[in-house]
Design an enzyme around this catalytic site. Structure first.
Site, PDB file in Angstrom:
ATOM      1  N   GLY A 182      49.271  27.942  36.831  1.00  0.00           N
ATOM      2  CA  GLY A 182      48.965  27.049  37.939  1.00  0.00           C
ATOM      3  C   GLY A 182      50.088  26.944  38.951  1.00  0.00           C
ATOM      4  O   GLY A 182      50.005  26.161  39.883  1.00  0.00           O
ATOM      5  N   SER A 208      47.294  38.347  32.290  1.00  0.00           N
ATOM      6  CA  SER A 208      45.984  38.363  32.938  1.00  0.00           C
ATOM      7  C   SER A 208      46.118  38.732  34.412  1.00  0.00           C
ATOM      8  O   SER A 208      47.202  38.769  34.962  1.00  0.00           O
ATOM      9  CB  SER A 208      45.342  36.988  32.808  1.00  0.00           C
ATOM     10  OG  SER A 208      46.239  36.016  33.282  1.00  0.00           O
ATOM     11  N   ARG A 209      44.990  39.012  35.017  1.00  0.00           N
ATOM     12  CA  ARG A 209      44.943  39.164  36.465  1.00  0.00           C
ATOM     13  C   ARG A 209      44.604  37.804  37.070  1.00  0.00           C
ATOM     14  O   ARG A 209      44.171  36.895  36.368  1.00  0.00           O
ATOM     15  CB  ARG A 209      43.844  40.168  36.848  1.00  0.00           C
ATOM     16  CG  ARG A 209      44.161  41.605  36.459  1.00  0.00           C
ATOM     17  CD  ARG A 209      43.121  42.530  37.068  1.00  0.00           C
ATOM     18  NE  ARG A 209      43.303  43.901  36.644  1.00  0.00           N
ATOM     19  CZ  ARG A 209      44.176  44.761  37.199  1.00  0.00           C
ATOM     20  NH1 ARG A 209      44.960  44.363  38.181  1.00  0.00           N
ATOM     21  NH2 ARG A 209      44.253  46.003  36.761  1.00  0.00           N
ATOM     22  N   THR A 212      41.774  32.697  40.306  1.00  0.00           N
ATOM     23  CA  THR A 212      41.782  31.917  41.545  1.00  0.00           C
ATOM     24  C   THR A 212      43.193  31.809  42.142  1.00  0.00           C
ATOM     25  O   THR A 212      43.378  31.194  43.170  1.00  0.00           O
ATOM     26  CB  THR A 212      41.249  30.486  41.308  1.00  0.00           C
ATOM     27  OG1 THR A 212      42.022  29.893  40.263  1.00  0.00           O
ATOM     28  CG2 THR A 212      39.785  30.505  40.897  1.00  0.00           C
ATOM     29  N   SER A 213      44.191  32.405  41.486  1.00  0.00           N
ATOM     30  CA  SER A 213      45.556  32.346  42.005  1.00  0.00           C
ATOM     31  C   SER A 213      45.819  33.559  42.897  1.00  0.00           C
ATOM     32  O   SER A 213      45.040  34.506  42.899  1.00  0.00           O
ATOM     33  CB  SER A 213      46.537  32.308  40.834  1.00  0.00           C
ATOM     34  OG  SER A 213      46.596  33.564  40.207  1.00  0.00           O
ATOM     35  N   ASP A 270      37.135  24.124  31.536  1.00  0.00           N
ATOM     36  CA  ASP A 270      38.096  24.824  30.700  1.00  0.00           C
ATOM     37  C   ASP A 270      38.313  23.981  29.440  1.00  0.00           C
ATOM     38  O   ASP A 270      39.358  23.366  29.276  1.00  0.00           O
ATOM     39  CB  ASP A 270      39.403  24.989  31.498  1.00  0.00           C
ATOM     40  CG  ASP A 270      40.323  26.023  30.869  1.00  0.00           C
ATOM     41  OD1 ASP A 270      39.909  26.667  29.888  1.00  0.00           O
ATOM     42  OD2 ASP A 270      41.456  26.175  31.355  1.00  0.00           O
ATOM     43  N   SER A 278      41.608  30.916  22.835  1.00  0.00           N
ATOM     44  CA  SER A 278      41.725  32.123  23.636  1.00  0.00           C
ATOM     45  C   SER A 278      43.192  32.568  23.750  1.00  0.00           C
ATOM     46  O   SER A 278      43.518  33.744  23.589  1.00  0.00           O
ATOM     47  CB  SER A 278      41.115  31.839  25.006  1.00  0.00           C
ATOM     48  OG  SER A 278      41.773  32.540  26.014  1.00  0.00           O
ATOM     49  N   LYS A 302      48.134  22.932  36.376  1.00  0.00           N
ATOM     50  CA  LYS A 302      47.034  22.646  35.458  1.00  0.00           C
ATOM     51  C   LYS A 302      47.318  21.393  34.642  1.00  0.00           C
ATOM     52  O   LYS A 302      46.430  20.611  34.352  1.00  0.00           O
ATOM     53  CB  LYS A 302      46.805  23.842  34.527  1.00  0.00           C
ATOM     54  CG  LYS A 302      45.996  24.933  35.197  1.00  0.00           C
ATOM     55  CD  LYS A 302      45.450  25.910  34.182  1.00  0.00           C
ATOM     56  CE  LYS A 302      44.768  27.068  34.875  1.00  0.00           C
ATOM     57  NZ  LYS A 302      44.570  28.198  33.947  1.00  0.00           N
TER      58      LYS A 302
END
Lengths: 508, 508
Positions: A182, A208-209, A212-213, A270, A278, A302
């Site tokens: 975040g 990760s890719r 939304t960032s 989430d 996860s 977040k």
């Protein structure tokens, strides 16, 4: 109250295939003529077994279809590709009941705790695409509303690991790191991994890719090297260099989770239990023994309070214990961007400058990376308590972290001698200037992220933001605070529009 | 934890329409090329405004599509029909945020009570097809798990009434009846309505079609007359004859509810608050002032215990009060089928025999209908307490109820002089015989419903079951207990198969 559910023996319908050139995504779908469906008691989203030439699969019925006649069945791409069906082939359709897992989803909605085998059944059916979007939405909603117990989360973690890819490294100590995220910029991983690996400690990092960032670690690393590898390829890379910075999606570490994102993202949900499982599943899947967690707190991060962070800390620790993993968590400041660049090339440039001891390397990124690397060194027992940071920092100073980064880049098929100056930034630019004299009292993570995305980040690697003045700095009227870059004139205009609307910087 | 949501100013994309001849049902859908979506930050199920030639609508994005190029947009039937788009037309696509109602769905998932305006926003967006299936599933799941307060249920009822059709009858007293259902046969409505209407009391009854049962009242009435009418037509019928037996779906009394069934049915979820509001909205929409509720209890009925029935009784009464409606509830035996016929023609025949005082008219159906009609007469003040049943029964004896039924059939465009013997039953039949001597201690509603549906009911009006011996009867070995009818040889075979598997009758 009960709703009736019907099974219907082994009725077989023979229908002529009409190929529909559309891929539906999620559970396979076939279309039945509305009148045919009515006469034969098929409802929307009912399940059928589709059989052709000795092969079969389970699909959901779509009855809103009008283009097939009563003698036809509409076969979408997901189905005709798997069963090799061609236009006009005679296909067999048999109604089947819902899988057992739907009962367990209902059980969760009835606020009962699920047994291990029930969670596994749900995860297996998610991975096998045997659940409809609506059923998965019910599971996500129930997990969000009712929460998952530690025992359920443990089962979920194990089930995700079982249905995903796995790395098999023969090492006693395998280090790992995870950030809740975040915070824009924040490319700690790309500094921490070479530090740790340069000290001979194995750290098979997958990232990760961006969803939304403006850029995920995998998007930024991709500027310097490949990030998509098979499990075998990644094992070889890590055996050679002790470390890697790869895209987790490619080795499918959490297949179930990837499928659930299809539902969680549109619902903006989430659920904590799903998130915990996860994250932990990815650690278990790489065989991690020691993990450091970065929990940034900030108004627009977040995590918004220390209480939330402490709670998550406890949950991560408890869950990790079940898998014999030792964890350390670090609560950090998530109010402001870390590093000066936001966007793939701009962030990669920051990282290289930092590792090369160039004065343009961002100090805040160095401090945070060294802090986390130091704690990780203490956690794995390489450094005594309180001495980790010093050791980590020295690895940058003495150039060994940079040397290791070059090895990793090379092992991942990139150019180890890339010059940070050669990482281009978009030709269309716009400066954000201080509208008055004063002190920067806030920079909005959300606003900066939106502006960088509007400029084209992460798809346009050259797009993003470069920040000159950060939180706490004194600025004069008209002084440049940041510049926005883009390859596209149209996109820079959008970014400028947002820049004016969003008020990304507060000066007091 | 928060998930970021992004708005993106007023970006407009111009794309070439590629017509896709598929009706998607629910919220309108357009397809974007995956690469185009990635580059321009569109995700699956994102919303866009689709504009063409001065008209526009909101659609959901489907990004799994591969058949459109980056310059194209796939336009499904729901969209091209409304906006009159043809292949090759240039269409404008603008990203938009989620509607406010999605926030309220989230609020409900966070276990907070919703305000009136929030419920109305959700219902309006459901009716206007502005919510995706996944969002509606979240709302249904949250309503099921958290329940709705009486204030929320009241708001929901009002919102459903506001967004649906309405009857405007200028009468002081308007009677109505509702059964919770789950009992095969049970055509009480078709006996009760003519009794009440024959006494000069207005009773504009709307009923549903079967979803999982062998026949709904609307399916059975359809054997004798039309059941689909506009509000205006229905008003005229009721003004003429005091009563009607129509299909509620045609006048769209609870549009929101019909849309939610799309989600509730595949989830097998029937959240109480949604059910209460849906039932009550239909009563409010016809202007009912007095309503009798039939709550059948049985192992295989929707209500399984007296406790459940009493609870529902209280809830219905409280909710009705908010709308100035007086209610009476009657708990009845739902363990066994009511009437001898199951299936449209077979049930219609029972009703006509009963009203014509033919000895073949089923006594249990007469008793139950008279009981409910009597209570309703007492509720509206037509009969003194304890005297309603006698009055109701007399209306059958003296032929006035039958006379009224003929008027209603004629007003609804049917043949008032239809002979019950002319209602054909399927030529393919199979008898179920007692396998031993004894007493019938159970008849399974579920099993009979499944067998009747397998035989083709309700689509095949001639299909179904005729019962000779019911619960409590003594039977000899080999004695016929029921006969199954079907127009199709294939279907009768299926019914026979189920008959053998399901053990519909227990003899002890």
């Amino acid at each position: 109250m009960k709703s009736g559910e019907f099974t219907r023996g082994d009725i077989v319908f023979q229908l002529r295939a009409k190929i529909v050139d559309i891929e539906t995504g999620g559970m396979p779908v076939i279309s039945l003529n509305e009148d045919f469906a009515k006469e034969n008691d098929f409802h929307n989203m009912d399940r059928v077994v589709v059989s052709f030439n000795g092969k079969s699969l389970v699909a959901a019925v779509d009855t809103s279809e009008k283009i097939v006649s009563k003698e036809e069945v509409g076969i979408f791409e997901d189905v005709w590709k798997k069963l090799k069906i061609k236009n006009g082939d005679i296909v067999e359709i048999t109604p089947v009941g819902k899988p057992e897992s739907t009962k367990y989803i209902r059980k969760k909605m009835d606020r009962e705790e699920l047994f291990d085998k029930e969670i596994r059944a749900i995860v297996k059916d998610i991975v096998d695409e045997k659940l409809t979007d609506v059923e998965m939405a019910a599971f996500v909603a129930a997990s969000y509303m009712e929460g998952l117990s530690m025992s359920e989360t443990t089962s979920l973690t194990r089930a995700i690991v079982e249905t995903g890819g796995r790395l098999k490294l023969r090492k006693k100590i395998i280090a790992d790191k995870h950030s809740i995220g975040g915070v824009p910029g924040n490319r700690v991983t790309m500094v921490l991994v070479p530090i740790i690996a340069s000290l001979g400690i194995t750290i098979p990092k997958t990232s990760s890719r961006a969803i939304t960032s403006p850029s995920g670690t995998a998007d930024t690393m991709e500027v310097l090297a490949n990030v998509s590898f098979s499990t075998e390829e990644l094992t070889k890379i890590v055996e050679k260099t002790n470390g890697c910075i790869a895209w987790g999606g490619a080795i499918n570490l959490a297949a179930a989770d990837d499928k659930l994102i299809r539902i969680r993202h549109p619902l903006s949900l989430d659920p904590e239990g799903l998130m915990l499982a996860s994250v932990m599943a990815k650690k278990v899947a790489v065989g991690a023994t020691h993990v450091i967690f970065d929990l940034p707190i900030g108004e627009e991060a977040k995590l918004q309070s220390l209480g939330e962070a402490r709670h998550l800390e406890r949950e991560f620790t408890k869950l990790a214990e079940k898998f014999g993993i030792k964890v350390e968590t670090l609560v950090t400041d998530g109010n402001n961007p870390i590093g000066n660049g936001i966007g793939p090339n701009l962030e990669a440039r920051d990282v290289l400058w930092l590792l090369k001891n160039d004065r343009r390397g961002p100090l805040d990124l160095r401090r945070k990376s060294v802090l986390l690397a130091g704690k990780l060194l203490e956690l794995v027992g390489y450094a005594k308590e309180g001495e980790g940071e010093k050791i980590a920092d020295a690895q940058i100073d003495n150039g060994k972290a940079y040397q290791k980064m070059k090895e990793i880049i090379e092992a991942q098929g990139g150019n180890p001698n890339v010059n940070p100056e050669d990482l281009h930034v978009g030709e269309f630019t716009c400066d954000y200037e201080a509208e008055k004299y004063g002190r920067i009292t806030n920079m909005s993570n959300h606003a900066l992220a939106k502006i960088a995305r509007a400029a084209g980040s992460p798809v346009d690697k050259e797009a993003g933001i470069y920040i000159y003045k950060k939180y706490g700095s004194n600025v004069k009227q008209g002084e440049k605070i940041f510049t926005v870059y883009s390859k596209s004139e149209r996109r820079i205009e959008r970014a400028i529009k947002l820049m004016k609307e969003l008020n990304p910087v507060t000066i007091e």
